[in-house]
Scaffold this motif. Structure first.
Motif, PDB file in Angstrom:
ATOM      1  N   SER A  24       2.694  -1.521   4.260  1.00 58.92           N
ATOM      2  CA  SER A  24       2.307  -0.127   4.035  1.00 58.92           C
ATOM      3  C   SER A  24       3.531   0.776   4.055  1.00 58.92           C
ATOM      4  O   SER A  24       4.493   0.539   4.788  1.00 58.92           O
ATOM      5  CB  SER A  24       1.318   0.324   5.108  1.00 58.92           C
ATOM      6  OG  SER A  24       0.116  -0.410   5.024  1.00 58.92           O
ATOM      7  N   ARG A  72       0.191 -10.952   2.118  1.00 58.02           N
ATOM      8  CA  ARG A  72       0.825 -10.066   3.099  1.00 58.02           C
ATOM      9  C   ARG A  72       0.622  -8.622   2.646  1.00 58.02           C
ATOM     10  O   ARG A  72       0.805  -8.304   1.471  1.00 58.02           O
ATOM     11  CB  ARG A  72       2.325 -10.343   3.219  1.00 58.02           C
ATOM     12  CG  ARG A  72       2.649 -11.598   4.001  1.00 58.02           C
ATOM     13  CD  ARG A  72       4.142 -11.656   4.302  1.00 58.02           C
ATOM     14  NE  ARG A  72       4.921 -11.962   3.118  1.00 58.02           N
ATOM     15  CZ  ARG A  72       6.108 -11.412   2.841  1.00 58.02           C
ATOM     16  NH1 ARG A  72       6.620 -10.467   3.627  1.00 58.02           N
ATOM     17  NH2 ARG A  72       6.772 -11.769   1.759  1.00 58.02           N
ATOM     18  N   LEU A  73       0.256  -7.762   3.567  1.00 61.84           N
ATOM     19  CA  LEU A  73       0.042  -6.347   3.269  1.00 61.84           C
ATOM     20  C   LEU A  73       1.137  -5.537   3.946  1.00 61.84           C
ATOM     21  O   LEU A  73       1.347  -5.634   5.161  1.00 61.84           O
ATOM     22  CB  LEU A  73      -1.328  -5.886   3.763  1.00 61.84           C
ATOM     23  CG  LEU A  73      -1.645  -4.396   3.606  1.00 61.84           C
ATOM     24  CD1 LEU A  73      -1.681  -3.984   2.139  1.00 61.84           C
ATOM     25  CD2 LEU A  73      -2.966  -4.067   4.297  1.00 61.84           C
ATOM     26  N   GLU A 131      -6.525  -0.476   1.204  1.00 65.24           N
ATOM     27  CA  GLU A 131      -5.745  -1.320   2.112  1.00 65.24           C
ATOM     28  C   GLU A 131      -6.649  -2.067   3.090  1.00 65.24           C
ATOM     29  O   GLU A 131      -6.329  -3.175   3.541  1.00 65.24           O
ATOM     30  CB  GLU A 131      -4.700  -0.482   2.844  1.00 65.24           C
ATOM     31  CG  GLU A 131      -5.214   0.418   3.950  1.00 65.24           C
ATOM     32  CD  GLU A 131      -5.916   1.682   3.449  1.00 65.24           C
ATOM     33  OE1 GLU A 131      -6.323   2.480   4.316  1.00 65.24           O
ATOM     34  OE2 GLU A 131      -6.054   1.869   2.234  1.00 65.24           O
ATOM     35  N   ASN A 174      -9.270 -12.930   4.184  1.00 66.89           N
ATOM     36  CA  ASN A 174      -8.656 -13.912   5.078  1.00 66.89           C
ATOM     37  C   ASN A 174      -7.994 -15.018   4.276  1.00 66.89           C
ATOM     38  O   ASN A 174      -8.601 -16.037   3.961  1.00 66.89           O
ATOM     39  CB  ASN A 174      -9.717 -14.492   6.025  1.00 66.89           C
ATOM     40  CG  ASN A 174      -9.115 -15.438   7.053  1.00 66.89           C
ATOM     41  OD1 ASN A 174      -7.917 -15.367   7.352  1.00 66.89           O
ATOM     42  ND2 ASN A 174      -9.929 -16.326   7.585  1.00 66.89           N
ATOM     43  N   ASP A 212       0.851  -1.189   0.000  1.00 67.85           N
ATOM     44  CA  ASP A 212       0.000   0.000   0.000  1.00 67.85           C
ATOM     45  C   ASP A 212       0.886   1.237   0.000  1.00 67.85           C
ATOM     46  O   ASP A 212       1.631   1.490   0.943  1.00 67.85           O
ATOM     47  CB  ASP A 212      -0.913  -0.007   1.225  1.00 67.85           C
ATOM     48  CG  ASP A 212      -1.686   1.289   1.352  1.00 67.85           C
ATOM     49  OD1 ASP A 212      -2.152   1.803   0.319  1.00 67.85           O
ATOM     50  OD2 ASP A 212      -1.797   1.808   2.484  1.00 67.85           O
ATOM     51  N   SER A 232      -6.812  -6.106   3.812  1.00 66.08           N
ATOM     52  CA  SER A 232      -6.642  -6.670   5.154  1.00 66.08           C
ATOM     53  C   SER A 232      -7.844  -7.506   5.585  1.00 66.08           C
ATOM     54  O   SER A 232      -7.716  -8.370   6.461  1.00 66.08           O
ATOM     55  CB  SER A 232      -6.388  -5.550   6.169  1.00 66.08           C
ATOM     56  OG  SER A 232      -7.492  -4.673   6.247  1.00 66.08           O
ATOM     57  N   ASN A 233      -8.996  -7.270   4.964  1.00 59.58           N
ATOM     58  CA  ASN A 233     -10.201  -8.028   5.315  1.00 59.58           C
ATOM     59  C   ASN A 233     -10.305  -9.354   4.573  1.00 59.58           C
ATOM     60  O   ASN A 233     -11.232 -10.133   4.832  1.00 59.58           O
ATOM     61  CB  ASN A 233     -11.448  -7.193   5.038  1.00 59.58           C
ATOM     62  CG  ASN A 233     -11.660  -6.105   6.065  1.00 59.58           C
ATOM     63  OD1 ASN A 233     -11.162  -6.193   7.188  1.00 59.58           O
ATOM     64  ND2 ASN A 233     -12.394  -5.067   5.702  1.00 59.58           N
TER      65      ASN A 233
END
Length: 203
Positions: free
Chosen positions: A62, A59-60, A47, A54, A39, A51-52
């Protein structure tokens, strides 16, 4: 040994499209991959959408807004696997895209870039595929004999950021995408690699 991919997705204000992009990766018929979403300081909630979701393949990461080159480079630096495949947040893959990359890697293990042709889908739903059938005789993949000549002929590369794969060691050798380049940062990297390595392509 089967190739493992790190799928790098730069994200900057692509909230309407990012789930579609991720879904197109998660349904790949070839499953040896991780997804690294970077992000780049989004302000539209994209973002949160990521992240929501599942799924432990995602992998996020930032960072403050630094541009798409910095985002791709950050994703590459955090990747765990030997091949970097790139996808922009508003693009999608066909379900067998990674399988096609595996075939290219198997047949041309020393190439510096693995690319495929692509299609454009217009707002009215019309889908137009680029035709590169003239590149190879009686086969659907091979090494581009003259990448720079082809580039000059069609005024662009035959592939885009969303349908290429670069071995991580080669990406690192060339320092990834140059920071501060506002336009054609992608072609800059591809040309630098093509000066030294073969380009494998699937039509």
């Amino acid at each position: 040994m089967q190739p493992f991919f790190s799928v790098i997705i730069p994200l900057y204000n692509k909230a309407p499209y990012i789930k579609r992009a991720l879904d197109s990766v998660l349904v790949q018929s070839y499953t040896n991959f991780e997804i690294v979403v970077v992000d780049d300081g989004s302000s539209d909630g994209g973002e949160v959408i990521v992240s929501n979701i599942n799924d432990n393949k995602i992998r996020l990461i930032s960072q403050k807004n630094s541009g798409v080159s910095a985002a791709r480079n950050k994703g590459a630096s955090k990747s765990k696997n030997e091949y970097l495949a790139f996808l922009d947040g508003d693009d999608t893959w066909e379900p067998n895209f990674l399988i096609e990359l595996v075939n290219l890697i198997t047949n041309f293990p020393n190439a510096g870039i693995y690319g495929t042709s692509n299609s454009f889908i217009y707002p009215n739903g019309k889908k137009v595929a680029e035709d590169f059938s003239y590149l190879f005789t009686s086969k659907d993949q091979g090494l581009l004999e003259d990448y720079f000549g082809l580039f000059a002929q069609i005024h662009k590369s035959p592939f885009s950021n969303s349908n290429i794969c670069i071995p991580k060691k080669i990406y690192n050798e060339f320092g990834g995408y140059k920071l501060g380049v506002k336009l054609t940062e992608d072609s800059d990297l591809w040309c630098r690699i093509a000066l030294k390595y073969d380009i494998a392509f699937s039509i």
